[in-house]
Design an enzyme around this catalytic site. Structure first.
Site, mmCIF file in Angstrom:
data_model
loop_
_atom_site.group_PDB
_atom_site.id
_atom_site.type_symbol
_atom_site.label_atom_id
_atom_site.label_comp_id
_atom_site.label_asym_id
_atom_site.label_seq_id
_atom_site.Cartn_x
_atom_site.Cartn_y
_atom_site.Cartn_z
ATOM 1 N N ASP A 11 1.365 -8.766 -33.336
ATOM 2 C CA ASP A 11 2.112 -7.498 -33.344
ATOM 3 C C ASP A 11 3.567 -7.868 -33.554
ATOM 4 O OD1 ASP A 11 -0.141 -5.983 -32.822
ATOM 5 O OD2 ASP A 11 0.173 -5.985 -30.663
ATOM 6 N N ASP A 130 -6.946 3.436 -32.418
ATOM 7 C CA ASP A 130 -6.447 3.253 -31.054
ATOM 8 C C ASP A 130 -7.015 4.374 -30.214
ATOM 9 O OD1 ASP A 130 -4.951 1.107 -31.970
ATOM 10 O OD2 ASP A 130 -3.155 2.318 -32.297
#
Length: 252
Positions: A11, A130
């Site tokens: 990330d 998500d």
């Protein structure tokens, strides 16, 4: 039987790798290029790079970073963040990505899934989902790095993205992400039962057994960040452990 894949995840904010918990309290922990080089050397099967602020900042993924990371790799590279158009996908593939991961834009414009699959093939299209638990056996889809609820039922969405041409699902539990207490196995089991395309487990891995349990459920790959970034385990240790438990992994 295909070998199961071990995938470190980067990330990124700018050129740096960050990590937090449940998408909050992000900590900068190093340069993305350095992590990519290390994971290539350590035997990762693939690498995922997610530019987690690209969508929030209404910009494209940093192509310069993608090129720099891709130069370090012989393994497949998946890139996500800020992808809105066919041209965005084309630029990332030209920059060295082997696959693209789309989340927010797929929810806002589901036809983009069809268009990307038709133009480039499903094999290079990963739909990132998500999901946050909202009730017993019920999860809601979130977008914009987990900051915006959509009202979409996860079960409906995973079925729809497969029909539209997704090649893989990158499924992250917002509740479990970064806590290192294990993947949301109920969520993963539900996903595997609903789709025929590969599912990548993401969010919550803290021990070797966590990875094994995900494979036992039937996922095709496990994605992990904290346990690799902070040196809890090497990829070699993970593969040796899984092989000892009867899971087929690539032995480079």
């Amino acid at each position: 039987m295909l070998a199961k894949r071990i995938i470190p995840c980067l990330d990124t904010i700018g050129e740096y790798v960050v990590k937090g918990r449940s998408f909050e309290n992000l900590e900068t922990i190093g340069l993305a290029v350095d992590f990519a080089r290390k994971y290539e050397k350590d035997g990762a099967d693939e690498l995922v790079l997610l530019d987690i602020t690209a969508t929030l900042e209404s910009r494209k993924t940093f192509l310069k970073l993608v090129r720099e990371v891709a130069r370090e790799l012989f393994i497949p590279l998946t890139v996500g963040g800020g992808i809105r158009t066919i041209e965005d996908v084309r630029e990332l593939l030209r920059a060295g990505a082997d696959k693209v991961s789309i989340n927010t834009s797929a929810v806002k414009d589901p036809l983009l899934i069809n268009k990307v699959a038709m133009e480039f093939g499903s094999q290079c299209l990963v739909i990132a989902i998500d999901a946050k638990k909202v009730a017993h056996s019920k999860w809601e889809v979130y977008i914009k790095s987990g900051k915006e609820a959509t009202g979409i039922d996860f079960k409906d969405w995973i079925v729809e993205v497969e029909k539209r041409g997704a090649g893989e699902i990158l499924l992250t539990s917002i509740d479990a992400d970064g806590h290192k207490k294990g993947y949301d196995l109920e969520l993963l089991e539900t996903a595997v039962a609903l789709t025929n395309i590969p599912v990548i487990a993401s969010g919550g891995a803290g021990t070797l057994e966590d990875l094994y349990k995900a494979f036992e459920i039937g996922v095709d790959a496990v994605l992990a960040a904290s346990i690799f970034h902070y040196g809890n385990y090497t990829i070699r240790e993970v593969k040796n452990y899984l092989a000892g438990k009867g899971i087929i992994v690539r032995d480079e």
